[in-house]
Design a protein around this motif. Structure first.
Motif, PDB file in Angstrom:
ATOM      1  N   ASN A 163       3.883   2.273  -7.693  1.00  0.00           N
ATOM      2  CA  ASN A 163       2.632   1.571  -7.960  1.00  0.00           C
ATOM      3  C   ASN A 163       2.860   0.381  -8.881  1.00  0.00           C
ATOM      4  N   ALA A 207       4.507  -2.318  -6.886  1.00  0.00           N
ATOM      5  CA  ALA A 207       3.522  -2.943  -5.997  1.00  0.00           C
ATOM      6  C   ALA A 207       2.668  -3.950  -6.753  1.00  0.00           C
ATOM      7  N   TRP A 208       2.235  -3.599  -7.963  1.00  0.00           N
ATOM      8  CA  TRP A 208       1.431  -4.527  -8.761  1.00  0.00           C
ATOM      9  C   TRP A 208       2.238  -5.768  -9.160  1.00  0.00           C
ATOM     10  N   SER A 248       2.322   1.682  -3.409  1.00  0.00           N
ATOM     11  CA  SER A 248       1.304   2.112  -4.365  1.00  0.00           C
ATOM     12  C   SER A 248       1.070   3.618  -4.303  1.00  0.00           C
ATOM     13  N   PHE A 249       1.147   4.195  -3.099  1.00  0.00           N
ATOM     14  CA  PHE A 249       0.910   5.625  -2.941  1.00  0.00           C
ATOM     15  C   PHE A 249       2.186   6.453  -3.072  1.00  0.00           C
ATOM     16  N   ARG A 274       0.843  -1.210   0.000  1.00  0.00           N
ATOM     17  CA  ARG A 274       0.000   0.000   0.000  1.00  0.00           C
ATOM     18  C   ARG A 274       0.875   1.256   0.000  1.00  0.00           C
ATOM     19  N   ASN A 288      -5.967  -2.907   0.146  1.00  0.00           N
ATOM     20  CA  ASN A 288      -7.103  -1.983   0.041  1.00  0.00           C
ATOM     21  C   ASN A 288      -8.170  -2.347   1.070  1.00  0.00           C
TER      22      ASN A 288
END
Length: 285
Positions: A31, A34-35, A24-25, A21, A81
């Motif tokens: 991001n 992270a994916w 991602s931010f 998380r 999330n």
């Protein structure tokens, strides 16, 4: 429920989710990273499945790896999330939700591991089976040790909430009564490991017979101590019921120690009979 227990079941999924998380931010590149990590985590069981299928073929229990992959995709998504959680998961504290999701993943891992372990045991020879049994005993010892630690943390928390000194004393005694079987089971496991060592050195020797009988005595003491501790605690509650704000009578039937006792006694008898038969055959020859 103990905070330590919540963290154990949520690990490592909750910390990894928090890290993903944050990535991602952190920006566009973060991001993407992270994916990529998220996809690698979800696809990891498929990679293991492909490697196992190439090495030794497929077995029915391998379908659990497919279940694990699907579950990992869902669990890690909600870990990253938490606002996307739906249904009852949104109605409970986040730590509890992490524990439930992590516990679901670990239950699949445990189920697959146990089924694979049973398959290996059935296909193993005596020496390999002894090694697997030793590993299983160590795992049980670790589980009992973790249970002791969790109970101790709960004991200190409950003692701090007691309304009087007498309530504090009996709260501590209640937890110590619950902890005692786990401590004694570790003692039984230690005796079982000694028996495995004696059997490896001489299957029909006097040492094996003596160690098996010693394990029987350990199991008998474990059974008696478990039952008597619960009985003594219940009697103590009745004697001091007027000074306690909460009286909770328990009737304990320690099935595991009983099975240990019966198994050890039977094994000791068969070991002794086997040695006697061996000595008779050697004398005849």
């Amino acid at each position: 429920m103990s905070d330590l227990l919540l963290r154990i079941f949520a690990f490592p999924f909750a910390p990894v989710g928090e890290g993903l998380r944050w990535l991602s931010f952190s920006g566009g590149a973060g991001n993407v990273v992270a994916w990529v990590i998220y996809l690698m985590i979800g696809l990891f069981p498929f990679i293991i499945l492909a490697a196992l299928a190439r090495k030794r073929g497929s077995y029915p229990e391998d379908l659990l790896l497919v279940v694990l992959a699907i579950l990992l995709f869902a669990v890690m998504y909600y870990m990253v999330n938490p606002g996307a959680m739906g249904g009852n998961l949104r109605m409970i504290p986040p730590a509890m939700g992490h524990m439930l999701m992590g516990g679901a993943v670990w239950s699949v891992v445990l189920a697959y591991g146990l089924i694979r372990f049973v398959r290996r045991v059935f296909a193993a020879g005596e020496g390999t089976m002894m090694r697997y049994l030793r590993i299983l005993l160590y795992a049980l010892g670790a589980a009992f040790g973790i249970a002791v630690v969790l109970r101790l943390t709960d004991m200190f928390t409950a003692a701090g909430r007691a309304q009087s000194d007498m309530d504090t004393a009996f709260s501590v005694l209640r937890y110590l009564t619950a902890i005692l079987p786990n401590v004694l089971n570790i003692w039984v496991i230690r005796a079982a490991l000694r028996l495995l060592t004696a059997l490896r050195e001489d299957h029909y020797g006097e040492g094996s017979v003596r160690t098996a009988r010693g394990m029987s005595r350990v199991c008998a003491v474990t059974l008696a101590a478990t039952v008597l501790s619960v009985t003594a605690f219940n009697i103590g509650q009745l004697l001091f019921a007027g000074r306690l704000s909460d009286v909770h009578i328990e009737i304990s039937f320690p099935l595991v120690p009983i099975l240990f006792v019966l198994g050890a006694l039977l094994f000791a008898r068969y070991t002794a009979q086997g040695k006697a038969l061996k000595d008779e055959n050697e004398g005849f020859v």
